[in-house]
Design an enzyme around this catalytic site. Sequence first.
Site, PDB file in Angstrom:
ATOM      1  N   GLY A  34       0.814  -1.213   0.000  1.00 56.72           N
ATOM      2  CA  GLY A  34       0.000   0.000   0.000  1.00 56.72           C
ATOM      3  C   GLY A  34       0.844   1.258   0.000  1.00 56.72           C
ATOM      4  CG  HIS A  40       3.558   0.836  -5.254  1.00 56.94           C
ATOM      5  ND1 HIS A  40       3.690   1.864  -4.348  1.00 56.94           N
ATOM      6  CD2 HIS A  40       4.067  -0.260  -4.659  1.00 56.94           C
ATOM      7  CE1 HIS A  40       4.253   1.413  -3.249  1.00 56.94           C
ATOM      8  NE2 HIS A  40       4.506   0.125  -3.409  1.00 56.94           N
ATOM      9  CB  SER A 190      10.860   4.612  -1.061  1.00 59.45           C
ATOM     10  OG  SER A 190      10.644   4.014   0.209  1.00 59.45           O
TER      11      SER A 190
END
Length: 287
Positions: A34, A40, A190
């Site tokens: 998440g 991502h 990150s």
Amino acid sequence: MTELQLHETLPALRTELSALRRNGKTVALVPTMGNLHKGHLSLIAAARAEYDVVVATIFVNPMQFGAKEDLARYPRTFAADLTALRESGCDYLYTPATGEIYPEGLAVHTRVSVPGISSLHCGHSRPGHFDGVCTVVCKLFNMIQMDAAFFGYKDYQQFHLISTMVRDLYLPVRLYGVPTVRENSGLAMSSRNGYLDAQQRTQASALYATLLQTADSIRAGASEFRQLEKAASATLAAAGLQPDYFHICNRNTLQLAEQNESDLIILAAVYAGTTRLIDNIFVQAAS
Ligand code: PAF
């Protein structure tokens, strides 16, 4: 926007995915914890480009956190994650509760461990971390039963260990590694960047700059790798970071590289304040 389907438990998701696969659709998995960022989303985009159905998971895996690490404060941003997944064209999101993954608790759960490299580099500083990663990833692979899975190269040691696990256990999944996405300063995206204050964020950009500098020196012929590692650690410290390690490694084995080796990766970790950041760069040495 696609119709993102949410599943908190496995059975209905598994029934749907196996029906899709029986009908010839290919399924890709993007496992995450998440707090989704552009890194991502690049994994989702890469999966979307190659596979018919994209499944993301969000599970902050307690097994991969040490007792003194940031499990409790790890950023949880579910509403924003949902929007990002909808916009990125993800089809399914699986968000298991800890009790679904570890029904009888962590202590008694089977563990998957890749010996050797798991205790080097990040594994040296975070004992047990990679056993937690391999265990949850292996479990998610078996739960989802996808054709392929996508991981970021930012966590290159993780990617290497998961590849080893897949090879050793003959897990029926094709793995893809996706290049690191960076901020304008070079800082690798990150979830932990959110912990940085303005000054630390500026300092943190020295990590990638030092990787680039060292890679340039190697390409220009420098081959005293241990000396280069020391010089890089000094540069990082001078920039206000606390180096954890800076290792010039053989890209295939992740062991420290010897002078005559040329297919290299530099793996590095630093602390900016209390925040641990990692990064890496591939480098082909001059022959
Ligand atoms: O890279 C991560 O976010 C995690 O280590 C992973 C692969 C989702 C396993 O928890």
